[in-house]
Design a protein around this motif. Structure first.
Motif, PDB file in Angstrom:
ATOM      1  N   TYR A 165       0.821  -1.209   0.000  1.00 13.03           N
ATOM      2  CA  TYR A 165       0.000   0.000   0.000  1.00 13.03           C
ATOM      3  C   TYR A 165       0.860   1.267   0.000  1.00 13.03           C
ATOM      4  CZ  TYR A 165      -3.768  -3.205   1.283  1.00 13.03           C
ATOM      5  OH  TYR A 165      -4.675  -4.241   1.298  1.00 13.03           O
ATOM      6  N   ILE A 166       2.133   1.150   0.392  1.00 18.23           N
ATOM      7  CA  ILE A 166       3.048   2.287   0.417  1.00 18.23           C
ATOM      8  C   ILE A 166       4.224   1.963  -0.494  1.00 18.23           C
ATOM      9  CG2 ILE A 166       4.422   3.808   1.889  1.00 18.23           C
ATOM     10  CD1 ILE A 166       2.815   2.909   4.260  1.00 18.23           C
ATOM     11  N   ASP A 167       4.467   2.813  -1.488  1.00 21.02           N
ATOM     12  CA  ASP A 167       5.607   2.606  -2.375  1.00 21.02           C
ATOM     13  C   ASP A 167       6.841   3.303  -1.794  1.00 21.02           C
ATOM     14  OD1 ASP A 167       4.995   5.226  -2.766  1.00 21.02           O
ATOM     15  OD2 ASP A 167       4.518   5.051  -4.901  1.00 21.02           O
ATOM     16  N   GLU A 213       2.603   1.765  10.691  1.00 21.40           N
ATOM     17  CA  GLU A 213       3.263   2.932  10.101  1.00 21.40           C
ATOM     18  C   GLU A 213       2.770   4.252  10.687  1.00 21.40           C
ATOM     19  OE1 GLU A 213       5.701   2.791   7.964  1.00 21.40           O
ATOM     20  OE2 GLU A 213       5.672   0.629   7.619  1.00 21.40           O
ATOM     21  N   PHE A 214       1.679   4.235  11.425  1.00 21.21           N
ATOM     22  CA  PHE A 214       1.067   5.479  11.898  1.00 21.21           C
ATOM     23  C   PHE A 214       0.916   5.433  13.415  1.00 21.21           C
ATOM     24  CE2 PHE A 214      -0.441   4.768   7.558  1.00 21.21           C
ATOM     25  CZ  PHE A 214      -0.069   5.961   6.971  1.00 21.21           C
ATOM     26  N   PRO A 215       0.634   6.589  14.040  1.00 22.18           N
ATOM     27  CA  PRO A 215       0.454   6.598  15.498  1.00 22.18           C
ATOM     28  C   PRO A 215      -0.711   5.724  15.936  1.00 22.18           C
ATOM     29  CG  PRO A 215       0.781   8.826  14.659  1.00 22.18           C
ATOM     30  CD  PRO A 215       0.623   7.945  13.463  1.00 22.18           C
ATOM     31  N   GLU A 216      -0.729   5.426  17.224  1.00 24.40           N
ATOM     32  CA  GLU A 216      -1.748   4.522  17.754  1.00 24.40           C
ATOM     33  C   GLU A 216      -3.147   5.125  17.685  1.00 24.40           C
ATOM     34  OE1 GLU A 216      -0.622   3.481  21.667  1.00 24.40           O
ATOM     35  OE2 GLU A 216       1.155   2.325  21.058  1.00 24.40           O
ATOM     36  N   ASP A 217      -3.258   6.470  17.810  1.00 24.34           N
ATOM     37  CA  ASP A 217      -4.572   7.089  17.796  1.00 24.34           C
ATOM     38  C   ASP A 217      -5.060   7.417  16.392  1.00 24.34           C
ATOM     39  OD1 ASP A 217      -2.662   8.952  17.316  1.00 24.34           O
ATOM     40  OD2 ASP A 217      -3.537  10.524  18.578  1.00 24.34           O
ATOM     41  N   CYS A 218      -4.328   6.982  15.373  1.00 22.41           N
ATOM     42  CA  CYS A 218      -4.735   7.244  13.992  1.00 22.41           C
ATOM     43  C   CYS A 218      -5.943   6.374  13.645  1.00 22.41           C
ATOM     44  CB  CYS A 218      -3.572   6.962  13.041  1.00 22.41           C
ATOM     45  SG  CYS A 218      -3.958   7.267  11.312  1.00 22.41           S
ATOM     46  N   LYS A 219      -6.943   6.975  13.023  1.00 27.45           N
ATOM     47  CA  LYS A 219      -8.178   6.267  12.669  1.00 27.45           C
ATOM     48  C   LYS A 219      -8.267   6.081  11.167  1.00 27.45           C
ATOM     49  CE  LYS A 219     -10.765   7.939  16.680  1.00 27.45           C
ATOM     50  NZ  LYS A 219     -11.987   8.623  17.159  1.00 27.45           N
TER      51      LYS A 219
END
Length: 795
Positions: A165-167, A213-219
């Protein structure tokens, strides 16, 4: 049986009570209330005070939270900046931006600068589309973003790699964004299947792959339909926004329009007009401002304009007038006060005659006369008929002896007296030496060998033969090439001239080095602080007082302003007018002293995606917070237990180093992104990331070199070493410096042998024939002064 039923009372505990309580029954009734302690009332009062304090703390937190919410999401707050960033090339960010703008406003993407005001959501938003492949534009957008929406495409899933999903470009940008500091983040998933079960499975697969890849609170939100976007907007509106701490220290404006007015008096410079919303803090018209990539400037005027995107709907005629930037009503205008305006002082102007002695003082004249009289009274044995003029050219025998004795002791190479472990044997003082040092003070009468009388094998070798011999020895010791500081002594230049700026140190950690000694000419242009931490505290408190003082020369935050920036070069202004269409132009207010040059130190680490070597004193573009400038750093290690730090010729991967540059003063904390400009107009690449460490011109960075020699003859504790020097004068020059070997021996140079640089060394142990004799020399290193400071002309 009867004994077990006897009543046993507890002993009286009067020994634990105070005298006043024991004698309380003897006092009068009036004094009982005064002597006795009302413990219950005291506890009750303390509990009430504690509850009152907790209530006050809660109310203060609620008030601060309410103030922050009104400042970020109220009707008077500036529009929220939402950056849409595609994690791969398969993501279509343009279609998502059109859907968002059409949902927020009936006018959709036709609104100026993609800024819309939605009365339905009670929200004003600026939507920025991060261009794929343009790292510089993405960095500038993230610096001003209140919310980043990372967009992933569910159709790009594959079974080969979980991170499909990430290049590569998305991964590189994500690591740079983490170094800058991520604001509030969301992940929008596009191109999900229409079938409900497959849709949920695809969403769960994408979430599990991207969660790390993202913070824990990322939705995570689906973003295919209008209902999905509606849900995302409501959730993002109600969520408390978090921004990096460094952005809350300075006011800044993300310019929406740019224009230039040519000055009549100076045709090469103009006045730049930048319009946008003021964010974070209030801005004073007397402050200096920094235009990203263009440098620091003064303001001639600040105008508060009528808000072109009000949250409450207006008449159509008012909206049409508001879209015309030049026809916007000017509510208030501020001009700087010449006495209070901060001067644009970048470099200190040095006085070339500062410190020069133009005429001797009376004390110096009297001392010179006294020395001259003593010189005349001294009796000298002169030949008969010698005049005074001829006698002045005749040197006394005592003077010659002094010169000869000092020739071997000093010879121009200076060591710390307190750190020297190898004093000359002729004048050795009674010092307390350790075991290693005692073993070096050997008796020559007992250890004399025939090395002095030997005829060295290298006496009759040519230059080419000596080079071949040295190369053979280096190839034989190739497995020991763990010493990157080794250098070759040149054959055509004397070592005392080639390494004239170097000196020896007994101990790298404890030996003294004066930070004010032999400074380069660039140090006359920079500024220094007696106490940098105290200055930073004073500057920040002064900025806070200006923020809370409601002064007349300040523009409050959230205002729509037009900044008049004076004396901008025409080439820079034209470049900014063309760049504002694709890249946000950021104008940030500077704190006191932040326009002046000094020596900045950054904690830096080489980026994982950069494979080319990074050499000291190369030219890089430093992104420090909102500021951009060109610098030529030197790298060094960070020694905690020493005031001296070893210079590193290259920035090594996998560990942190310290990069020192000449640059404008900045107050930490600030993030750092180092870009390396590519040739041929290609996009710059990320070379390193880090953060601002300190501002200190007195930080000592020492460049170390190691001269190597090889034993030719070994006799017990003595050895004849060759190929470190190539003439006896160099041996005498470096005689005070300690030598050491790679096998752990330490020693000193006794004297030169022969005419080709062979020297006799005395060591504290038996030297092996395959060992290498080394000498460490140091000199202080400084950064390179940049040729220019504005990177915008290189873009």
């Amino acid at each position: 049986m009867g004994g077990s039923r006897v009543q046993v009372n507890k002993s009286h505990k009067s020994r634990f009570s105070s005298k006043s309580s024991r004698n309380l029954h003897r006092t009068d009734l009036k004094d009982k209330s005064r002597i006795s302690k009302s413990g219950g009332n005291v506890a009750k009062g303390a509990r009430a005070a504690r509850l009152q304090h907790n209530r006050m703390v809660r109310e203060q937190k609620k008030a601060a939270l309410l103030k922050e919410k009104r400042a970020t999401s109220g009707s008077t707050s500036p529009p929220r900046v939402i950056v849409l960033f595609g994690l791969s090339a398969a993501v279509n960010v343009d279609s998502l931006a059109v859907d968002l703008l059409s949902l927020l406003s009936k006018q959709g993407a036709g609104a100026a600068f993609s800024t819309v005001a939605s009365s339905e959501y009670k929200l004003r938003t600026t939507v920025l589309k991060a261009p794929y492949g343009d790292l510089l534009s993405c960095m500038e957008m993230v610096k001003v973003a209140d919310l980043i929406a990372f967009v992933a495409s569910a159709s790009s899933s594959c079974e080969e790699s979980p991170s499909c999903y990430i290049d590569s470009f998305g991964s590189q940008c994500l690591s740079v964004f983490r170094s800058l500091g991520l604001p509030s983040t969301f992940v929008l998933i596009r191109d999900l299947p229409t079938e409900l079960k497959k849709r949920q499975d695809s969403k769960n697969t994408c979430m599990s792959s991207l969660a790390s890849e993202f913070p824990e609170d990322c939705k995570f939100y689906p973003a295919d339909t209008k209902d999905d976007l509606h849900k995302f907007i409501w959730h993002s509106k109600e969520q408390r926004l978090t921004v990096p701490h460094w952005r809350n220290q300075r006011p800044y404006v993300m310019a929406q329009t740019a224009d230039m007015v040519v000055d009549d008096g100076n045709l090469e410079k103009c006045t730049m007009l930048l319009t946008g919303y003021l964010r974070a803090h209030s801005l004073s018209v007397n402050q200096l401002v920094h235009v990203s990539g263009a440098g620091d400037y003064q303001l001639t005027k600040i105008e508060i304009l009528k808000d072109p995107f009000p949250l409450n709907p207006r008449k159509e005629q008012d909206l049409m007038d508001a879209d015309e930037v030049h026809d916007v009503e000017v509510i208030r205008s501020l001009a700087p006060d010449p006495e209070k305006q901060e001067p644009l002082l970048v470099e200190n102007i040095p006085d070339p005659l500062d410190g020069e002695q133009t005429w001797p003082t009376e004390a110096e004249m009297a001392e010179a006369d006294k020395n001259q009289k003593q010189k005349r009274l001294r009796k000298r044995a002169l030949p008969r008929g010698t005049s005074e003029y001829q006698a002045a050219w005749i040197v006394d025998d005592t003077d010659e002896e002094d010169l000869d004795s000092n020739d071997e002791a000093d010879d121009g190479m200076v060591l710390d007296k307190q750190d020297s472990d190898f004093p000359d044997q002729e004048g050795t003082n009674n010092l307390d030496l350790d075991d290693d040092q005692r073993s070096l003070n050997l008796k020559d009468s007992d250890e004399e060998t025939d090395i002095d009388s030997m005829v060295m094998d290298g006496e009759n070798l040519t230059k080419e033969q000596i080079e071949d011999e040295i190369q053979k020895i280096k190839n034989a010791h190739a497995e020991d090439e763990e010493y990157p500081d080794e250098v070759d002594t040149p054959l055509d230049i004397p070592a005392r001239k080639r390494f004239a700026k170097y000196r020896g140190l007994k101990s790298f950690r404890t030996s003294s080095w004066d930070p004010k000694e032999s400074l380069p000419p660039e140090y006359a242009k920079i500024f220094a602080f007696d106490n940098f931490a105290r200055t930073q505290k004073h500057v920040l408190s002064k900025a806070l007082d200006m923020e809370q003082g409601n002064r007349d020369d300040c523009i409050p935050a959230s205002s729509y302003v037009r900044l008049h920036i004076k004396e901008v070069p025409n080439s820079v202004a034209c470049k900014l007018c063309s760049l504002i269409k694709t890249v946000p132009v950021i104008v940030s207010g500077l704190l006191q002293h932040e326009s002046k040059m000094s020596v900045l130190h950054f904690s830096i680490k080489k980026h994982d995606t950069y494979s080319a070597p990074i050499k000291s004193k190369e030219e890089f573009v430093f992104h420090v917070g909102f500021r951009q400038f060109v610098a030529r750093p030197i790298f060094s290690s960070d020694n905690i237990n020493s005031d001296k730090h070893k210079m590193e010729r290259f920035l090594h991967a996998g560990r942190f180093s310290v990069a020192s540059i000449y640059g404008p003063i900045s107050f930490p904390p600030l993030p750092l992104i180092v870009l390396k400009s590519a040739e041929g107009g290609a996009a710059p690449s990320v070379a390193a990331v880090g953060s601002l460490k300190s501002v200190d011109p007195d930080r000592i960075i020492l460049k170390k070199i190691i001269l190597t020699g090889y034993p030719q003859r070994v006799s017990k504790l003595k050895a004849a070493v060759r190929y470190m020097f190539h003439n006896p004068e160099d041996v005498r020059w470096f005689k005070p410096v300690e030598v050491w070997t790679k096998c752990g021996r330490r020693g000193r140079i006794k004297e030169p042998v022969g005419t080709h640089g062979v020297m006799k060394c005395i060591l504290n142990g038996v030297l092996q024939q395959n060992d290498t004799v080394c000498m460490s020399l140091f000199k202080r290193a400084y950064p390179k002064w940049p040729n220019h400071r504005s990177p915008i002309l290189d873009a």
